[in-house]
Design a protein around this motif. Structure first.
Motif, mmCIF file in Angstrom:
data_model
loop_
_atom_site.group_PDB
_atom_site.id
_atom_site.type_symbol
_atom_site.label_atom_id
_atom_site.label_comp_id
_atom_site.label_asym_id
_atom_site.label_seq_id
_atom_site.Cartn_x
_atom_site.Cartn_y
_atom_site.Cartn_z
ATOM 1 N N ASP A 22 0.868 -0.656 -0.332
ATOM 2 C CA ASP A 22 -0.082 0.164 -0.015
ATOM 3 C C ASP A 22 0.925 1.218 0.254
ATOM 4 O O ASP A 22 2.027 1.246 0.322
ATOM 5 C CB ASP A 22 -1.157 -0.178 1.201
ATOM 6 N N TRP A 23 -0.017 2.106 -0.830
ATOM 7 C CA TRP A 23 0.793 3.652 -0.894
ATOM 8 C C TRP A 23 1.472 4.142 0.964
ATOM 9 O O TRP A 23 1.793 4.567 1.461
ATOM 10 C CB TRP A 23 0.862 4.521 -1.661
ATOM 11 N N ASN A 24 -0.440 4.649 0.849
ATOM 12 C CA ASN A 24 -0.276 5.091 2.434
ATOM 13 C C ASN A 24 -1.303 4.708 3.286
ATOM 14 O O ASN A 24 -1.682 4.290 4.008
ATOM 15 C CB ASN A 24 -2.151 6.454 2.276
ATOM 16 N N HIS A 57 2.342 9.236 -9.538
ATOM 17 C CA HIS A 57 2.766 8.406 -8.284
ATOM 18 C C HIS A 57 2.713 7.267 -9.064
ATOM 19 O O HIS A 57 3.862 6.721 -8.282
ATOM 20 C CB HIS A 57 1.093 8.336 -7.368
ATOM 21 N N PHE A 99 2.154 -2.175 -5.872
ATOM 22 C CA PHE A 99 2.373 -1.688 -5.357
ATOM 23 C C PHE A 99 0.812 -0.876 -5.493
ATOM 24 O O PHE A 99 0.797 -1.377 -6.665
ATOM 25 C CB PHE A 99 2.619 0.052 -5.954
ATOM 26 N N ALA A 146 6.960 5.689 -7.958
ATOM 27 C CA ALA A 146 6.645 4.019 -7.537
ATOM 28 C C ALA A 146 7.082 3.058 -8.203
ATOM 29 O O ALA A 146 8.941 2.592 -8.089
ATOM 30 C CB ALA A 146 5.512 2.986 -7.326
ATOM 31 N N TYR A 177 1.801 -2.514 -10.487
ATOM 32 C CA TYR A 177 1.205 -1.434 -9.922
ATOM 33 C C TYR A 177 -0.592 -1.611 -10.148
ATOM 34 O O TYR A 177 -0.793 -2.136 -10.987
ATOM 35 C CB TYR A 177 1.295 0.069 -10.584
ATOM 36 N N SER A 219 5.235 4.903 4.952
ATOM 37 C CA SER A 219 4.736 4.839 3.702
ATOM 38 C C SER A 219 5.636 3.024 2.834
ATOM 39 O O SER A 219 6.607 3.707 2.814
ATOM 40 C CB SER A 219 4.411 6.293 3.185
ATOM 41 N N GLY A 220 4.391 3.506 2.057
ATOM 42 C CA GLY A 220 4.949 2.087 0.726
ATOM 43 C C GLY A 220 5.203 2.749 -0.324
ATOM 44 O O GLY A 220 7.382 1.627 -0.301
ATOM 45 N N ILE A 221 6.028 4.136 0.080
ATOM 46 C CA ILE A 221 7.355 4.735 -1.286
ATOM 47 C C ILE A 221 8.811 4.408 -0.410
ATOM 48 O O ILE A 221 10.035 4.334 -0.745
ATOM 49 C CB ILE A 221 6.811 6.451 -1.864
ATOM 50 N N THR A 234 -2.925 0.739 -4.464
ATOM 51 C CA THR A 234 -3.086 1.679 -4.012
ATOM 52 C C THR A 234 -4.348 2.624 -4.710
ATOM 53 O O THR A 234 -4.903 1.800 -6.130
ATOM 54 C CB THR A 234 -2.030 2.641 -4.024
ATOM 55 N N GLU A 243 -3.663 5.882 -5.893
ATOM 56 C CA GLU A 243 -3.100 6.893 -6.219
ATOM 57 C C GLU A 243 -2.956 6.307 -7.838
ATOM 58 O O GLU A 243 -2.201 5.597 -7.668
ATOM 59 C CB GLU A 243 -1.662 6.913 -5.413
#
Length: 121
Positions: free
Chosen positions: A52-54, A89, A80, A93, A101, A59-61, A82, A84
């Motif tokens: 997940d990103w957020n 984004h 990823f 990623a 993604y 965070s994921g990133i 997410t 987003e």
């Protein structure tokens, strides 16, 4: 059996992902944030990470960037997952090391096709 680490701060998303992945014959571990995920990866490297990103804590990133600096015996594939969906984004990623993604909400077919694209399904 292949292993997947599902990293998401939502228990519901982790449960849905676990169910789908188990029907695809994956052994599933879960983490609620990037820090938990890093600890899990340092303990045992999964074949693939659904990220997940957020998330709180890390965070994921941030996790993905830190993963790139670790000395794991092998690098897991990272998908990823997410909400987003803008180009910036997605580019961030991929630049940080994501292999693929997938947009939330996802279904079994979508997730399976992404896992096939990264070579783990």
């Amino acid at each position: 059996m292949k292993t997947c680490l599902v990293v998401d701060d939502s228990k519901v998303i982790r449960k849905v992902a676990r169910h789908i992945l188990e029907t695809l014959d994956f052994t599933v571990e879960e983490a609620g944030d990037g820090q938990e995920a890093m600890t899990a990866c340092l303990s045992e490297v999964p074949d693939v990470i659904l990220l997940d990103w957020n998330m709180p804590v890390m965070s994921g990133i941030e996790f993905l960037r830190e993963l790139g600096h670790t000395t794991l015996p092998r690098r897991p594939k990272v998908v990823f997952c997410t909400t987003e969906n803008d180009t910036a984004h997605i580019r961030a990623a991929i630049d940080a090391g994501a292999d693929e993604y997938v947009m939330k909400p996802f279904d079994r077919d979508t997730l399976e096709s992404k896992l096939q694209l990264v070579g783990v399904a």
